[in-house]
Structures are given as structure tokens and as C-alpha cells.
Design an enzyme around this catalytic site. Structure first.
Site, short mmCIF file in Angstrom:
data_model
loop_
_atom_site.label_atom_id
_atom_site.label_comp_id
_atom_site.label_asym_id
_atom_site.label_seq_id
_atom_site.Cartn_x
_atom_site.Cartn_y
_atom_site.Cartn_z
N CYS A 2 7.41 49.69 6.88
CA CYS A 2 6.84 48.95 8.01
C CYS A 2 5.97 47.81 7.48
O CYS A 2 5.58 47.79 6.32
CB CYS A 2 5.99 49.88 8.87
SG CYS A 2 6.86 51.36 9.42
N ARG A 27 11.61 43.94 4.81
CA ARG A 27 11.32 45.34 4.53
C ARG A 27 12.11 46.28 5.44
O ARG A 27 12.17 47.48 5.18
CB ARG A 27 9.81 45.60 4.70
CG ARG A 27 8.96 44.82 3.72
CD ARG A 27 7.49 44.91 4.06
NE ARG A 27 6.96 46.24 3.82
CZ ARG A 27 6.40 46.63 2.69
NH1 ARG A 27 6.35 45.81 1.66
NH2 ARG A 27 5.92 47.84 2.56
N TRP A 78 9.49 50.78 11.30
CA TRP A 78 10.75 51.43 10.92
C TRP A 78 10.58 52.90 11.28
O TRP A 78 9.72 53.58 10.76
CB TRP A 78 11.00 51.26 9.43
CG TRP A 78 12.40 51.55 8.99
CD1 TRP A 78 13.47 50.73 9.06
CD2 TRP A 78 12.88 52.75 8.36
NE1 TRP A 78 14.59 51.33 8.53
CE2 TRP A 78 14.25 52.58 8.10
CE3 TRP A 78 12.28 53.96 8.01
CZ2 TRP A 78 15.02 53.55 7.49
CZ3 TRP A 78 13.05 54.94 7.42
CH2 TRP A 78 14.40 54.73 7.16
N ASN A 104 0.89 52.00 8.66
CA ASN A 104 2.04 52.30 7.80
C ASN A 104 1.76 53.63 7.10
O ASN A 104 0.64 53.90 6.69
CB ASN A 104 2.23 51.22 6.72
CG ASN A 104 2.74 49.93 7.29
OD1 ASN A 104 3.08 49.84 8.46
ND2 ASN A 104 2.79 48.91 6.45
N GLY A 105 2.80 54.43 6.93
CA GLY A 105 2.64 55.70 6.24
C GLY A 105 3.09 56.85 7.11
O GLY A 105 3.90 56.68 8.03
N GLU A 488 26.40 52.23 -9.41
CA GLU A 488 25.65 51.14 -8.78
C GLU A 488 26.57 50.24 -7.96
O GLU A 488 26.22 49.79 -6.87
CB GLU A 488 24.89 50.33 -9.84
CG GLU A 488 24.17 49.10 -9.32
CD GLU A 488 23.11 49.39 -8.27
OE1 GLU A 488 22.66 48.43 -7.61
OE2 GLU A 488 22.73 50.57 -8.08
N LYS A 492 26.11 49.47 -3.94
CA LYS A 492 25.97 48.12 -3.39
C LYS A 492 26.98 47.88 -2.28
O LYS A 492 26.67 47.31 -1.24
CB LYS A 492 26.13 47.07 -4.48
CG LYS A 492 24.91 46.86 -5.32
CD LYS A 492 23.81 46.19 -4.51
CE LYS A 492 22.47 46.40 -5.19
NZ LYS A 492 21.94 47.76 -5.03
N GLU A 495 25.92 49.80 0.80
CA GLU A 495 24.68 49.28 1.39
C GLU A 495 24.93 48.07 2.28
O GLU A 495 24.40 47.99 3.39
CB GLU A 495 23.70 48.86 0.28
CG GLU A 495 22.91 49.98 -0.35
CD GLU A 495 21.94 49.45 -1.38
OE1 GLU A 495 20.76 49.77 -1.28
OE2 GLU A 495 22.37 48.71 -2.29
N HIS A 511 40.50 65.66 -11.40
CA HIS A 511 39.80 66.85 -10.91
C HIS A 511 39.45 66.73 -9.44
O HIS A 511 38.54 67.40 -8.96
CB HIS A 511 38.56 67.11 -11.76
CG HIS A 511 38.87 67.42 -13.19
ND1 HIS A 511 39.22 68.68 -13.62
CD2 HIS A 511 38.92 66.62 -14.28
CE1 HIS A 511 39.45 68.65 -14.92
NE2 HIS A 511 39.28 67.41 -15.34
N LYS A 610 13.35 47.97 2.69
CA LYS A 610 13.21 47.51 1.31
C LYS A 610 12.51 48.54 0.44
O LYS A 610 12.87 48.74 -0.71
CB LYS A 610 12.43 46.20 1.28
CG LYS A 610 12.32 45.58 -0.12
CD LYS A 610 13.69 45.26 -0.69
CE LYS A 610 13.60 44.64 -2.07
NZ LYS A 610 14.93 44.50 -2.68
#
Length: 615
Positions: A2, A27, A78, A104-105, A488, A492, A495, A511, A610
Site C-alpha cells: 500500500c 506498488r 492493496w 500500511n501493514g 525465473e 516472468k 507475472e 519424469h 511491488k
């Protein structure tokens, strides 16, 4: 996660809040709101405006204001506790509407507090944990008629994390601020006092800021800022000067922040390495705070991280074990402390976090310190909680990263972890000075190699993206260092394009994953020249036989791979230990290109933030 912005002074506050909140959009958030102090015939009152959606929606409502308010607080939320609704958006207000809070938190004991406050007659209008703060401050203000004292008292009842700002209509032009485990910065400009959850929101107003420490409070007025501790005693905090300019928070002519930040990666490599090699050939990382003798005693390394940073840790494991010959484990920070890991005074815990405020990583750091281990931080944010709570830190020198999907910070992390691996190897005597110098210079050469990829591989990446854009899923494979790169690459793609992707060590194909492959199924392979090259090619032939569309990241000049790959993205020859740096860049570009073809917002992917400042 947030975002918080606040101001008190002589300027029109609406424009300041909207500008600051817009700077914090990177963010991630789902709603926005503001509380403005508005003077009227009956005295000061709070005008609270909240909207689901983007800051632009909030702007339309704030723009209708006829008054000239000069004090207020704003927030982008958020969702954690409670759905994204107007009722759950911040600011939250007291029962009488005279006090407003942004936060925030996370408040871990909010259910208990909510029940207690309800029993005392408070009415709740939202599902959020934050609203209990508004009612706690209200009770404290009734008792003290002092907003700052009321905020301090409220914090004594709360268990959890908070970056908090409060205003009260009965104390015009005052903003009370508190911090515990959630970032808050404050600064004094020429026309008033400013606060935010991130420096980027303040850089138009001031370059000298105070990053509040846990348990510190600040009282902002148009004339100045007073800092106090939990007991109310006045303190003098450290001031941080911000030396990067506002252009770092702008796109600089690029169509999106993601591309801009991908293209900044050559500079990130150079900046992270500058000044790190002494003329004697020894690595110079004084900020780690341990001598060669102390480093030589390290007998186990844990790398703890989340998401993209976790993949950087997988790369570091290869380097630390290969060069320094120290056992290294890579752990998801969210799981680390729950399994009671073996940590001794000769254990090194390396905490990797782009933002330096990831809640799970911070919790793991604290657990490691309690157990007696040494902690090093790898982060992109100066003065962040990870930096402050570690014994030593290497900064990635990526500067501000705006796009949610980490690109340049990831490259900075790999370079920083490579430095740490070389340092451990040098301290252990596993690499001689000449070897360290040679590897250091080759690490530096990757900056030019990245630039070469950026300059030459656009058309090849575009064609590869066309082969992926309509797929339902994709598979990334590699061996050795290529396995970590594949993880990675798959992340990406997921995302930013919302295309499902998985990554496997290529040797695991038979497998299970090979069952996914049918005609046209995209297989993206890290197939650069390395000790495992022949094995990867063999695995790709199995995919080819089943009709897969093969996209290969290959070393320039490799003619053999062209016999089985449908699309080739070429990268310059590089030592295998540094291949993660160069191979990751085209995978970032590929993910972005696919996302754009699928109509996605590459800077602000849905449901993502973020930084993750709650567990």
C-alpha cells in the site's frame, strides 16, 4: 505494497496527494482515498473521499473541491483484510468523523481489539484491520486531547506492523506519524512538511528525508517536524540525502517502465561493481563488516528470499558451492523460520529482497539473529529494514524500480551475490588473487554483453513471442545454471502475460512434464554452450519428436541448435557461471513481448504488488 502520502503547509494539498499517490501506483493497489482538512463557518472538518480503482478516479472527486485545504493524508490500498470496496478503502475515520487514519501493514490482534472496541460502543463500518486504529486513537484523544499522545497510546495496544498517519479536525495542520515494520519517510520542504511510505513520492519537494525507525514517531506541522520515541521523548534522527533524480521515476521516453528498466541493466552491472576490486586484487566490500578471518570460519550458508529473489538465490548456490566450496541452501523466506533450521555462529544467512521490506524475509532475518547466525542483506533500497537489520549489506545499485516485475533488481542481485561468492572463495583460499581478478573482469564484461543482446535480438524475440501468445501453457527447461534461469523465465511470463508456464530441469522431462507436449506446445530452452549442452539438446530432440515449438536461447554461432529449434535467440559467449546474467535478459524481453501481444499491462500486473510487507 500500500502507499501513503501526507502534507501540511501552505500549498493546496489535493495536488500534492494525487501526485504522490500516482508515484506510488507501481506498488500495486485496488482502491485509493484521501482525508482533507477543510475550514468552514463551524470550524475545521474532515472531507474523506474514497474510490475503488485507480488514482485517476479519486482525482475526479478531489478536483471538485471548492475549498483550499492545506493539510491532508492519502492512501492506495492493496486488499488484505476485506474486499476491495469503498467501505474498506482508506482513510478510516473515528465514530465522530473527527479523526482519520491511513495505515500500511497488518494488525495481528485486530479481531480481539475489534470485539473490545465494539463492546465499548464503537461502530465499525469496514471489514479491515486498520479501522481499529481509528477507534483506538479516538479513545486516546478523548482522554488526552493530544493527537500525538493518542497515536502513541494506540500503538501500545496493537500487535503487528504499521506505517501510520493520522489527522484530527480538532488539531488543524497537524499530522501524527508512527512506524513499526512498515516504511515511513518524512521530510521538510520550503512550503511545509511531507510524509510518504516511499521516498519517490517526496523527491519533488525535498531531497533530505528521515526514514523512521521502528518505534519512532513524528509530529508534522507547517513549521517543522518533531521526532519522539515511544515514551514521547524528543529525539534527533539521522537524515538521508537522496541523490537520484526525479527522472528515475519517469519513463524517460520508453513506452513502459518494464522496458526502460530492462534497458538500464548494463548500467546496473557497472554501478554494482564499481570500486569493488582493490589494486591488490582483493575484493573491497567493507560494508559487510566481517574480516577475511571471520569469513573463513563460515561453514554453512543459507540464502533466504521470495519470488524472483529466490531464483537469484538458486544461482548463488551454484556459485558459492562451486567457488567457495561451502554448503549452501536456498530457502523460501516464508518457510524458513517454521522448520527450525540449524544455525550456529559460523552460519551465514544471506537475505535477498529487492525492496528491503519483504515481511517474510525480515521475519527470517530476526529468527536467524536470535539463533546466533551472521546476516548479510542484498537489497536495492538504502536504509530499508533489511539493510538496517543485517550485519552487513551489499546494495544492488539498481536505483528505483517501478515496474512490478523485477528485472534490473534481479540482475543487480545476481551481480551482488556473485561478488559475495567470490569474496567467500577468496577468504577461504579456494580462489587465488589472479583467478578472482579474472572472474571479476569477466563479470564486468556482462554489461556490454547485455547491451549487445538489447541491440540485436529484438526481431528474434518478437518472432518467438508470436509463437507463444496464443498458447495455453509453456514449458521452460535447462540444466545446471540454466535450470535456475528457466525458473525465473517462467515466473516472468506468468507475472506479466498471465500465460501459464512451468519450469523444470531438462533431465526431469521424462519424469512427467513431457506428457504436456503436443503439436505446437511452446518449449523455451536455455541451451547455451555449457558442460550440460549435449544433455539439453538430447532432451529437446524428445520435444521435437512430439511436435513442440522449440524456442532456444543459444550461444552465438551455434549451428547445431538450428537443426532442432524453431526459433533461436542468440546471446554472446560467456563463462557458464555468468550465463544467468545474459540469458535472463532475453527471457525478460520475451515475457514483456508476449504480454503486450495479449493486451496486458506490463508495469502493473493484476493481483500483484511491488513489495509484500505482510506475511
Amino acid at each position: 505494497m500500500c502507499g501513503i502520502v501526507g502534507y501540511t503547509g501552505s500549498r493546496q494539498v489535493s495536488d500534492i496527494l494525487l501526485s504522490g499517490l500516482a508515484r506510488l501506483e507501481y506498488r500495486g493497489y485496488d482502491s485509493a482515498g484521501a482525508a482533507l482538512e477543510v475550514a468552514g463557518d463551524a470550524g475545521c472538518a474532515l472531507d474523506v473521499v474514497r474510490e475503488v480503482g485507480k488514482v485517476a478516479s479519486l482525482s475526479e472527486k478531489l478536483g471538485q473541491h471548492n475549498a483550499f485545504p492545506t493539510c491532508g493524508i492519502g492512501h492506495t490500498r492493496w486488499a488484505t483484510h476485506g474486499r476491495p470496496t469503498v467501505e474498506n478503502a482508506h482513510p478510516h475515520v473515528s465514530c465522530d468523523g473527527r479523526i482519520a487514519i491511513v495505515h500500511n501493514g497488518i494488525i495481528e490482534n485486530f479481531a480481539e481489539l475489534r470485539e473490545e472496541l465494539g463492546a465499548r460502543g464503537h461502530t465499525f463500518r469496514s471489514e479491515t484491520d486498520t479501522e481499529v486504529f481509528a477507534h483506538l486513537v479516538e479513545e486516546g484523544y478523548v482522554a488526552t486531547h493530544d493527537l500525538m499522545a493518542a497515536v502513541r497510546d494506540a500503538c501500545t495496544h496493537v500487535v503487528g506492523a504499521y506505517g501510520l498517519a493520522a489527522v484530527c479536525a480538532d488539531e488543524p495542520d497537524v499530522i501524527a506519524v508512527a512506524r513499526k515494520d512498515s516504511p515511513i519517510v518524512v521530510g521538510m520542504g520550503q512550503d511545509g512538511a511531507y510524509l510518504a511510505s516511499d521516498i519517490v513520492a517526496l523527491i519533488d519537494a525535498t531531497r533530505d528525508v528521515v526514514v523512521l525507525e521502528d518505534g519512532q514517531f513524528a509530529k508534522l506541522t507547517p513549521k517543522g517536524i518533531e521526532f519522539t520515541d515511544a515514551e514521547g521523548a524528543v529525539i534527533t534522527p539521522a537524515v538521508t540525502h537522496v541523490d537520484w533524480d526525479v527522472d528515475m521515476a519517469e519513463k524517460g521516453g520508453y513506452p513502459d517502465f518494464m522496458l526502460k528498466e530492462i534497458c538500464e541493466q548494463p548500467r546496473v552491472v557497472r554501478d554494482t561493481l564499481v570500486g569493488r576490486l582493490a589494486p591488490t586484487g582483493e575484493l573491497d566490500i567493507d560494508e559487510l563488516g566481517l574480516s577475511f578471518e571471520e569469513l573463513n570460519l563460515i561453514d554453512r550458508v543459507y540464502v533466504i528470499a521470495c519470488g524472483t529473489s529466490y531464483h537469484a538465490g538458486l544461482i548463488a548456490k551454484n556459485l558459492i558451492e562451486g567457488w567457495a566450496r561451502i554448503p549452501c541452501e536456498v530457502e523460501a523466506a516464508s518457510e524458513f523460520r517454521y522448520r527450525n533450521p540449524i544455525i550456529t555462529p559460523t552460519t551465514l544467512v544471506v537475505a535477498v529482497s529487492q525492496s528491503g521490506e519483504t515481511a517474510d524475509t525480515l521475519a527470517a532475518i530476526r529468527d536467524a539473529r536470535i539463533k546466533g547466525g551472521k546476516v548479510f542483506g542484498i537489497t536495492n533500497v538504502v536504509g530499508s529494514p533489511v539493510a538496517r537489520e543485517s550485519d552487513g549489506v551489499i546494495y544492488t545499485k539498481a536505483n528505483k524500480e517501478i515496474a512490478v516485475a523485477s528485472t534490473k533488481s534481479f540482475i543487480g542481485q545476481i551481480v551482488s551475490l556473485s561478488l559475495l561468492s567470490l569474496l567467500l572463495a577468496q577468504a577461504k583460499g579456494k580462489l587465488k588473487t589472479g583467478q578472482v581478478k579474472m572472474l571479476f573482469h569477466e563479470l564486468g564484461d556482462t554489461a556490454a554483453q547485455i547491451q549487445h543482446i538489447l541491440d540485436t535480438q529484438g526481431p528474434a524475440i518478437h518472432e518467438a513471442a508470436l509463437a507463444c501468445k496464443d498458447a495455453a501453457s509453456a514449458l521452460f527447461v535447462g540444466r545446471g545454471m540454466g535450470t535456475a534461469i528457466s525458473y525465473e523465465g517462467a515466473l516472468k511470463l506468468k507475472e506479466v502475460s498471465y500465460l501459464h508456464a512451468e519450469a523444470y530441469a531438462a533431465g526431469e522431462m521424462k519424469h512427467g512434464p513431457i506428457a504436456l507436449i503436443d503439436p505446437g506446445f511452446p518449449v523455451i530452452a536455455v541451451a547455451t554452450k555449457s558442460p550440460t549442452y549435449d544433455k539439453v539438446v538430447s532432451n529437446l530432440k524428445e520435444c521435437e519428436a512430439r511436435g513442440a515449438t522449440i524456442i532456444a536461447l543459444a550461444t552465438e554461432g551455434d549451428e547445431d541448435i538450428a537443426k532442432i529449434a524453431d526459433h533461436i535467440i542468440s546471446i554472446p559467449p560467456v563463462r557458464d557461471c555468468f550465463s544467468a546474467i545474459t540469458a535472463s535478459v532475453p527471457l525478460q524481453l520475451l515475457a514483456r513481448e508476449v504480454a503486450l501481444m495479449r493486451g496486458c499491462n506490463v508495469d502493473q500486473p493484476r493481483n500483484l504488488a511491488k513489495s509484500v510487507t505482510v506475511e
